[in-house]
Design a protein around this motif. Structure first.
Motif, PDB file in Angstrom:
ATOM      1  N   UNK A  85      48.720  25.066  27.395  1.00  0.00           N
ATOM      2  CA  UNK A  85      49.383  25.980  28.328  1.00  0.00           C
ATOM      3  C   UNK A  85      48.539  27.229  28.564  1.00  0.00           C
ATOM      4  N   UNK A  86      47.917  27.741  27.494  1.00  0.00           N
ATOM      5  CA  UNK A  86      47.060  28.914  27.643  1.00  0.00           C
ATOM      6  C   UNK A  86      45.890  28.599  28.565  1.00  0.00           C
ATOM      7  N   UNK A  87      45.313  27.404  28.403  1.00  0.00           N
ATOM      8  CA  UNK A  87      44.195  27.007  29.271  1.00  0.00           C
ATOM      9  C   UNK A  87      44.643  26.921  30.723  1.00  0.00           C
ATOM     10  N   UNK A  88      45.831  26.368  30.957  1.00  0.00           N
ATOM     11  CA  UNK A  88      46.340  26.256  32.328  1.00  0.00           C
ATOM     12  C   UNK A  88      46.601  27.635  32.933  1.00  0.00           C
ATOM     13  N   UNK A  89      47.117  28.561  32.131  1.00  0.00           N
ATOM     14  CA  UNK A  89      47.389  29.906  32.658  1.00  0.00           C
ATOM     15  C   UNK A  89      46.084  30.618  33.006  1.00  0.00           C
ATOM     16  N   UNK A 147      42.435  32.439  37.200  1.00  0.00           N
ATOM     17  CA  UNK A 147      41.086  32.395  37.770  1.00  0.00           C
ATOM     18  C   UNK A 147      41.127  31.959  39.235  1.00  0.00           C
ATOM     19  N   UNK A 148      41.968  30.979  39.540  1.00  0.00           N
ATOM     20  CA  UNK A 148      42.116  30.535  40.918  1.00  0.00           C
ATOM     21  C   UNK A 148      42.672  31.656  41.796  1.00  0.00           C
ATOM     22  N   UNK A 149      43.658  32.373  41.284  1.00  0.00           N
ATOM     23  CA  UNK A 149      44.220  33.494  42.033  1.00  0.00           C
ATOM     24  C   UNK A 149      43.166  34.577  42.263  1.00  0.00           C
ATOM     25  N   UNK A 150      42.334  34.799  41.257  1.00  0.00           N
ATOM     26  CA  UNK A 150      41.276  35.806  41.364  1.00  0.00           C
ATOM     27  C   UNK A 150      40.321  35.471  42.504  1.00  0.00           C
ATOM     28  N   UNK A 151      39.930  34.207  42.601  1.00  0.00           N
ATOM     29  CA  UNK A 151      38.998  33.794  43.656  1.00  0.00           C
ATOM     30  C   UNK A 151      39.693  33.790  45.017  1.00  0.00           C
ATOM     31  N   UNK A 152      40.933  33.299  45.044  1.00  0.00           N
ATOM     32  CA  UNK A 152      41.662  33.225  46.311  1.00  0.00           C
ATOM     33  C   UNK A 152      41.884  34.600  46.916  1.00  0.00           C
ATOM     34  N   UNK A 202      46.499  38.216  33.583  1.00  0.00           N
ATOM     35  CA  UNK A 202      46.510  38.614  34.986  1.00  0.00           C
ATOM     36  C   UNK A 202      45.106  38.363  35.526  1.00  0.00           C
ATOM     37  N   UNK A 203      44.955  38.100  36.823  1.00  0.00           N
ATOM     38  CA  UNK A 203      43.604  37.906  37.367  1.00  0.00           C
ATOM     39  C   UNK A 203      42.629  39.029  37.023  1.00  0.00           C
ATOM     40  N   UNK A 204      43.116  40.265  36.965  1.00  0.00           N
ATOM     41  CA  UNK A 204      42.229  41.381  36.614  1.00  0.00           C
ATOM     42  C   UNK A 204      41.712  41.249  35.186  1.00  0.00           C
ATOM     43  N   UNK A 205      42.527  40.696  34.288  1.00  0.00           N
ATOM     44  CA  UNK A 205      42.088  40.495  32.905  1.00  0.00           C
ATOM     45  C   UNK A 205      41.076  39.361  32.822  1.00  0.00           C
ATOM     46  N   UNK A 220      38.951  38.632  35.198  1.00  0.00           N
ATOM     47  CA  UNK A 220      37.718  39.207  35.730  1.00  0.00           C
ATOM     48  C   UNK A 220      37.040  40.088  34.688  1.00  0.00           C
ATOM     49  N   UNK A 221      37.821  40.904  33.988  1.00  0.00           N
ATOM     50  CA  UNK A 221      37.249  41.790  32.971  1.00  0.00           C
ATOM     51  C   UNK A 221      36.622  40.991  31.838  1.00  0.00           C
ATOM     52  N   UNK A 222      37.303  39.920  31.408  1.00  0.00           N
ATOM     53  CA  UNK A 222      36.736  39.121  30.314  1.00  0.00           C
ATOM     54  C   UNK A 222      35.478  38.404  30.777  1.00  0.00           C
ATOM     55  N   UNK A 223      35.473  37.912  32.005  1.00  0.00           N
ATOM     56  CA  UNK A 223      34.278  37.247  32.524  1.00  0.00           C
ATOM     57  C   UNK A 223      33.105  38.219  32.580  1.00  0.00           C
ATOM     58  N   UNK A 224      33.365  39.449  32.949  1.00  0.00           N
ATOM     59  CA  UNK A 224      32.292  40.449  32.991  1.00  0.00           C
ATOM     60  C   UNK A 224      31.829  40.817  31.584  1.00  0.00           C
ATOM     61  N   UNK A 225      32.754  40.855  30.631  1.00  0.00           N
ATOM     62  CA  UNK A 225      32.366  41.071  29.236  1.00  0.00           C
ATOM     63  C   UNK A 225      31.463  39.943  28.752  1.00  0.00           C
ATOM     64  N   UNK A 226      31.847  38.713  29.091  1.00  0.00           N
ATOM     65  CA  UNK A 226      31.050  37.551  28.699  1.00  0.00           C
ATOM     66  C   UNK A 226      29.653  37.643  29.293  1.00  0.00           C
ATOM     67  N   UNK A 227      29.569  37.992  30.579  1.00  0.00           N
ATOM     68  CA  UNK A 227      28.259  38.108  31.234  1.00  0.00           C
ATOM     69  C   UNK A 227      27.432  39.221  30.608  1.00  0.00           C
ATOM     70  N   UNK A 228      28.085  40.328  30.283  1.00  0.00           N
ATOM     71  CA  UNK A 228      27.394  41.471  29.701  1.00  0.00           C
ATOM     72  C   UNK A 228      26.822  41.134  28.328  1.00  0.00           C
ATOM     73  N   UNK A 229      27.588  40.452  27.513  1.00  0.00           N
ATOM     74  CA  UNK A 229      27.169  40.190  26.138  1.00  0.00           C
ATOM     75  C   UNK A 229      26.243  38.990  26.012  1.00  0.00           C
ATOM     76  N   UNK A 230      26.136  38.188  27.050  1.00  0.00           N
ATOM     77  CA  UNK A 230      25.227  37.042  26.994  1.00  0.00           C
ATOM     78  C   UNK A 230      23.947  37.266  27.787  1.00  0.00           C
ATOM     79  N   UNK A 231      23.861  38.373  28.510  1.00  0.00           N
ATOM     80  CA  UNK A 231      22.651  38.668  29.283  1.00  0.00           C
ATOM     81  C   UNK A 231      21.505  39.028  28.335  1.00  0.00           C
ATOM     82  N   UNK A 232      20.274  38.632  28.658  1.00  0.00           N
ATOM     83  CA  UNK A 232      19.123  38.981  27.809  1.00  0.00           C
ATOM     84  C   UNK A 232      18.963  40.496  27.709  1.00  0.00           C
ATOM     85  N   UNK A 233      18.637  40.968  26.526  1.00  0.00           N
ATOM     86  CA  UNK A 233      18.413  42.396  26.328  1.00  0.00           C
ATOM     87  C   UNK A 233      17.013  42.775  26.799  1.00  0.00           C
ATOM     88  N   UNK A 234      16.840  43.957  27.333  1.00  0.00           N
ATOM     89  CA  UNK A 234      15.495  44.400  27.732  1.00  0.00           C
ATOM     90  C   UNK A 234      14.547  44.355  26.538  1.00  0.00           C
TER      91      UNK A 234
END
Length: 314
Positions: A100-104, A109-114, A173-176, A178-192
């Motif tokens: 259920x958590x995965x479906x939510x 995520x679909x609402x965020x893109x739509x 919520x879609x905003x959450x 988006x925030x988690x996706x940005x956290x994921x991108x931030x923490x997995x990006x190569x460091x300078x």
């Protein structure tokens, strides 16, 4: 075996009485889950009342989506059937909770893109494509492990990660999302430069001092959190004293006016992770609620309290 006066049914008659198909009855019979009362001279199976009750129980268990191995264990262990059923139901409930958590998360995520402007959809899809549903916090934990001093004991590391890594909400919520996706991108990006820079405090305090520092900071953040949550103005007090004491213990110094002034100067020169804590607060806070405190917001509050304290002492 049946008694002489028990009426026996063929496989088709048993299926009809149970509201099942012949194929279903044959499958469970072949699996050894349905007791045969007898066989005809031609080798055809005959079933009695016990088989009907067993078949009804099997179908009830299967409607709960219990896998066949768990159904078998419940049927075979009659003495512990209640305990086995309870364990199977608890296990399935946990699985359903995860599903259920995965479906939510997928729905949000679909609402965020739509709901985003068409020009942003490709970027949002790319950002979300790296997330599992529900998302894992492992990349965030790896980020912080690289930040923490080497050879830091596991209990101290676990305590810090618990405070620093926001847990994905069950009903985002879609905003959450988006925030988690940005956290994921931030923490997995190569460091300078290929390596994440360590704060100066780690080099000065060493591994042992850093352990004392983070243990003290966690305590200070917990003391500051109620003030942050109630949006109270920064002020000297117990939380600030714990904050300064954490740094004093790491530097093997004493909490004096001079140390507090030098600490404020050192902190102003340290690297900041403001964006991380802003996103973490969004992940932790349901829309429309007061922002949840994070170690970052608690640290901001405590730094401001230190500046005020220094100004008062001067």
């Amino acid at each position: 075996m049946s008694t002489s006066h028990e009426h026996l049914w063929s496989i088709g008659e048993l299926a009809e009485r149970a509201g099942a198909t012949v194929k279903t009855v044959r499958f469970y019979s072949d699996q050894g889950l349905l007791p045969e009362a007898a066989r005809t001279s031609g080798g055809h199976r005959r079933y009695g009342r016990q088989a009907l009750e067993r078949l009804q129980l099997i179908r009830s268990l299967r409607t709960l989506d219990l896998p066949l191995p768990q159904v078998r264990r419940i049927l075979e262990d009659q003495e512990a059937a209640g305990q086995a059923l309870e364990g199977a139901l608890d296990s399935r409930l946990r699985e359903l909770g995860s599903e259920l958590k995965a479906l939510r998360w997928r729905e949000a995520a679909l609402q965020l893109v739509r709901d985003c402007p068409p020009a942003q959809r490709a970027g949002r899809l790319t950002l979300l494509s790296s997330l599992n549903t529900p998302p894992s916090t492992a990349p965030l934990a790896r980020f912080w492990r690289a930040w923490l001093p080497a050879r830091m004991p596991r209990p101290a590391t676990a305590a810090f990660l618990e405070a620093a890594v926001p847990q994905p909400p069950d009903e985002p919520h879609p905003s959450q999302v988006l925030a988690f996706a940005r956290l994921h991108a931030m923490t997995t990006a190569p460091c300078p430069g290929g390596r994440q820079p360590q704060p100066e405090i780690h080099r000065v305090a060493g591994a042992d001092g850093a352990v004392l520092l983070y243990a003290g900071l966690i305590e200070a953040f917990e003391l500051a959190a109620p003030h942050v949550c109630r949006a109270q103005d920064p002020q000297p007090g117990e939380a600030l004293d714990a904050y300064v004491a954490a740094y004093a213990s790491a530097y093997r110094s004493r909490d004096t006016d001079e140390f507090r002034r030098s600490l404020a100067t050192r902190l102003s020169a340290e690297a900041r992770l403001d964006r991380y804590w802003e996103l973490a607060s969004v992940v932790l806070t349901p829309p429309g609620s007061r922002p949840q405190p994070t170690p970052g917001s608690a640290d901001d509050w405590l730094r401001a309290a230190l500046q005020l304290d220094n100004a008062g002492a001067a």
